[in-house]
Design a protein around this motif. Structure first.
Motif, PDB file in Angstrom:
ATOM      1  N   TRP A  91      87.893  59.477   7.835  1.00  0.00           N
ATOM      2  CA  TRP A  91      87.040  60.079   8.862  1.00  0.00           C
ATOM      3  C   TRP A  91      87.688  61.260   9.585  1.00  0.00           C
ATOM      4  O   TRP A  91      87.219  61.682  10.623  1.00  0.00           O
ATOM      5  N   ASN A 130      97.032  60.264  18.784  1.00  0.00           N
ATOM      6  CA  ASN A 130      96.127  59.612  17.820  1.00  0.00           C
ATOM      7  C   ASN A 130      95.036  58.880  18.581  1.00  0.00           C
ATOM      8  O   ASN A 130      95.089  58.770  19.809  1.00  0.00           O
ATOM      9  N   GLY A 131      94.049  58.379  17.853  1.00  0.00           N
ATOM     10  CA  GLY A 131      92.908  57.744  18.504  1.00  0.00           C
ATOM     11  C   GLY A 131      93.315  56.588  19.408  1.00  0.00           C
ATOM     12  O   GLY A 131      92.804  56.453  20.526  1.00  0.00           O
ATOM     13  N   SER A 132      94.244  55.772  18.938  1.00  0.00           N
ATOM     14  CA  SER A 132      94.672  54.625  19.748  1.00  0.00           C
ATOM     15  C   SER A 132      95.279  55.066  21.079  1.00  0.00           C
ATOM     16  O   SER A 132      94.986  54.488  22.122  1.00  0.00           O
ATOM     17  N   PHE A 137      85.966  48.607  17.619  1.00  0.00           N
ATOM     18  CA  PHE A 137      87.305  48.990  17.175  1.00  0.00           C
ATOM     19  C   PHE A 137      87.754  50.206  17.975  1.00  0.00           C
ATOM     20  O   PHE A 137      87.113  51.243  17.951  1.00  0.00           O
ATOM     21  N   HIS A 138      88.861  50.038  18.693  1.00  0.00           N
ATOM     22  CA  HIS A 138      89.370  51.142  19.512  1.00  0.00           C
ATOM     23  C   HIS A 138      90.805  51.511  19.169  1.00  0.00           C
ATOM     24  O   HIS A 138      91.389  52.356  19.835  1.00  0.00           O
ATOM     25  N   GLY A 139      91.382  50.858  18.152  1.00  0.00           N
ATOM     26  CA  GLY A 139      92.729  51.244  17.753  1.00  0.00           C
ATOM     27  C   GLY A 139      93.701  50.079  17.732  1.00  0.00           C
ATOM     28  O   GLY A 139      93.331  48.936  18.027  1.00  0.00           O
ATOM     29  N   GLU A 174      82.117  52.522  21.680  1.00  0.00           N
ATOM     30  CA  GLU A 174      81.938  53.549  20.660  1.00  0.00           C
ATOM     31  C   GLU A 174      80.512  54.072  20.813  1.00  0.00           C
ATOM     32  O   GLU A 174      79.575  53.286  20.954  1.00  0.00           O
ATOM     33  N   ASP A 192      84.336  56.241  23.673  1.00  0.00           N
ATOM     34  CA  ASP A 192      85.280  56.428  22.573  1.00  0.00           C
ATOM     35  C   ASP A 192      84.564  57.200  21.467  1.00  0.00           C
ATOM     36  O   ASP A 192      83.797  56.644  20.688  1.00  0.00           O
ATOM     37  N   VAL A 209      86.237  58.930  19.181  1.00  0.00           N
ATOM     38  CA  VAL A 209      87.270  59.225  18.192  1.00  0.00           C
ATOM     39  C   VAL A 209      86.644  59.426  16.805  1.00  0.00           C
ATOM     40  O   VAL A 209      87.006  60.339  16.079  1.00  0.00           O
ATOM     41  N   MET A 210      85.685  58.586  16.450  1.00  0.00           N
ATOM     42  CA  MET A 210      85.022  58.728  15.152  1.00  0.00           C
ATOM     43  C   MET A 210      83.773  59.607  15.238  1.00  0.00           C
ATOM     44  O   MET A 210      83.494  60.398  14.339  1.00  0.00           O
ATOM     45  N   LYS A 223      90.693  61.978  15.371  1.00  0.00           N
ATOM     46  CA  LYS A 223      90.182  62.122  14.011  1.00  0.00           C
ATOM     47  C   LYS A 223      89.815  63.559  13.625  1.00  0.00           C
ATOM     48  O   LYS A 223      90.696  64.298  13.224  1.00  0.00           O
TER      49      LYS A 223
HETATM   50  C1  LIG Z   1      90.006  55.240  14.254  1.00  0.00           C
HETATM   51  C2  LIG Z   1      89.536  54.922  15.617  1.00  0.00           C
HETATM   52  C3  LIG Z   1      90.442  54.709  16.671  1.00  0.00           C
HETATM   53  C4  LIG Z   1      91.931  54.704  16.465  1.00  0.00           C
HETATM   54  O1  LIG Z   1      92.412  55.919  16.039  1.00  0.00           O
HETATM   55  P1  LIG Z   1      93.851  56.018  15.312  1.00  0.00           P
HETATM   56  O2  LIG Z   1      94.066  57.479  15.154  1.00  0.00           O
HETATM   57  O3  LIG Z   1      93.706  55.282  14.020  1.00  0.00           O
HETATM   58  O4  LIG Z   1      94.836  55.377  16.213  1.00  0.00           O
HETATM   59  C5  LIG Z   1      89.927  54.483  17.933  1.00  0.00           C
HETATM   60  N1  LIG Z   1      88.596  54.445  18.145  1.00  0.00           N
HETATM   61  C6  LIG Z   1      87.702  54.636  17.163  1.00  0.00           C
HETATM   62  C7  LIG Z   1      86.248  54.598  17.463  1.00  0.00           C
HETATM   63  C8  LIG Z   1      88.141  54.859  15.861  1.00  0.00           C
HETATM   64  O5  LIG Z   1      87.249  55.022  14.872  1.00  0.00           O
END
Ligand SMILES: *Cc1c(COP(=O)(O)O)cnc(C)c1O
Length: 424
Positions: A51, A109-111, A142-144, A202, A236, A238-239, A265
């Motif tokens: 992603w 990073n996302g986490s 899922f947040h990391g 998310e 969140d 991130v995705m 991401k």
């Molecule tokens: C992938 C993801 C994360 C974590 O990101 P990393 O870069 O893998 O640490 C956090 N939140 C969401 C919604 C994600 O899809």
């Protein structure tokens, strides 16, 4: 020794049980939506390499901008110093994010972007002398994989070994069709009964939880309930950020605005690891004081790395171009067409589409586990046929780079169609 033997000798892979896993595939080259392994076999990257990659592999424009930055300033600390790429990126991002966002905090990073958001939310109330120590999150979120991000995540076997060691998190149902009222009522109840600091979610699509989708009106309603209780909201993205939902950000579908936003991401188009957490002025003001103890004492060594910022700026150039926006619309229309043709297929339970993301839930007798047999057979079938897809349990999803060609996308669809006949 060849590459695979050396890999198995030296590398500990993510999410991998090494005793039972198949050996990894050695990728030596990428261009556009394609990847090649060491034997010259070609794969269509239909999941943008976890992603991250919206504009294709080895993108020349982004590579040139990174090279230019590397040869003028590769890194300088952001503590007490600053630099034009960070400032330009912050200004540019804030101009396209929800209007209330006013400060940009960099991490890796996302986490960590989530970690920063949760720590800031907890400290915001600590600074105000208000006892609010609970975080609200969706089931199956899922947040990391860092500790606070893991605590807010609901996927059990990722977090099982650490139960009892987490910050306080209460979960509410996702307002997927049919569960809306239950979701609102549970949130109301949780906010009344607990000392909640923030609600993290998310936006519109739960990625790792199986590409579950819900409607913007539902999120507006949940954010409204939080605002009534003065609970901070953390989006969140991130995705979902940077075009995945069909708009620049998932939040662009909302009437309300979250207090905090997490990005990573696609931010640097899969080149340099970087993440950003943005904050409203109200949250920032909760730290702004003559008292040094009220500062946000969080930072990472590579914070605001200039090369990462240059990559992100170059990515925004591409994302905001008319061509790329047209690509996003084109993929969305193709997905809708595929959905129309296949939603009544006997082996399809349901197909969901939002933006460039398509999720096809395969009909299955038993509840499929994340790494169950059906999942593994589908995964192997796709790879054998030159398509990189990673089903989540019985959910096959497509999340392609925006530059994927019509022909490549058609190949992805027809490979899924064949899998429905031959594997399921
Ligand atoms: C992938 C993801 C994360 C974590 O990101 P990393 O870069 O893998 O640490 C956090 N939140 C969401 C919604 C994600 O899809």
């Amino acid at each position: 020794m060849n590459w695979v033997e050396k890999d198995l000798e030296y590398i500990w892979h993510p999410y991998t049980q090494h005793k039972t896993a198949k050996p990894p595939i050695v990728i030596v080259k990428g261009k556009g939506a394609l990847l090649w392994d060491e034997n010259g076999k070609e794969y269509i990257d239909a999941i943008a390499s976890w992603w991250v990659n919206p504009f294709g592999h080895s993108n020349k424009y982004i590579a040139d901008q990174i090279y230019k930055q590397l040869t003028s300033l590769e890194h300088v600390l952001l503590g007490g110093f600053t630099h034009p790429p960070a400032i330009m990126l912050a200004e540019r991002l804030l101009s396209i994010l929800p209007k209330n966002q006013s400060k940009v905090f960099f991490s890796d990073n996302g986490s960590t972007s989530v970690e920063v958001a949760i720590k800031a939310a907890l400290q915001y109330f600590y600074n105000k002398n208000e006892k609010r120590t609970t975080i609200v999150a969706f089931e199956d979120a899922f947040h990391g994989d860092t500790f606070a991000a893991m605590a807010a995540s609901g996927i059990s076997f990722y977090t099982m070994a650490f139960q009892g060691m987490f910050i306080d998190v209460v979960r509410i149902p996702v307002p997927v069709p049919g569960k809306e009222a239950q979701s609102y009522e549970t949130l109301e109840k949780v906010l009344t009964e607990h000392h909640c600091a923030a609600f993290i979610f998310e936006v519109l699509i739960q990625g790792a939880g199986g590409m579950k989708m819900y409607e913007p009106e539902c999120l507006d309603k949940l954010i409204g309930i939080c605002q009534k209780h003065q609970v901070l909201t953390i989006a969140d993205e991130v995705m979902t950020g940077f075009g995945r939902t069909g708009k620049l950000f998932g939040c662009d579908y909302l009437k309300s605005q979250p207090d905090v936003l997490c990005l990573s991401k696609a931010l640097t188009a899969g080149t340099i690891p970087m993440a950003i957490t943005t904050f409203s002025k109200n949250v920032f003001d909760g730290f702004y004081s003559d008292d040094i103890n009220k500062a946000l004492f969080h930072g990472h060594t590579f914070t605001g790395n200039p090369t990462g910022c240059a990559a992100a700026l170059a990515s925004l150039d591409l994302l905001l171009s008319k061509d790329m926006q047209d690509n996003i619309s084109r993929i969305h229309r193709s997905h809708l067409e595929f959905q129309r043709r296949f939603k009544s297929h006997p082996r399809v339970h349901t197909i969901r589409v939002r933006g460039v993301i398509l999720a096809l839930e395969v009909s299955s007798q038993q509840k499929e586990s994340y790494y169950g047999n059906l999942r593994n057979n589908l995964y192997d079938f796709f790879l054998k046929n030159g398509v990189m897809l990673r089903p989540i349990g019985n959910i096959v999803y497509i999340l392609p780079p925006y530059i994927i060609s019509h022909e490549q996308l058609t190949t992805v669809y027809s490979t899924i169609e064949r899998a429905l006949e031959e594997v399921v």
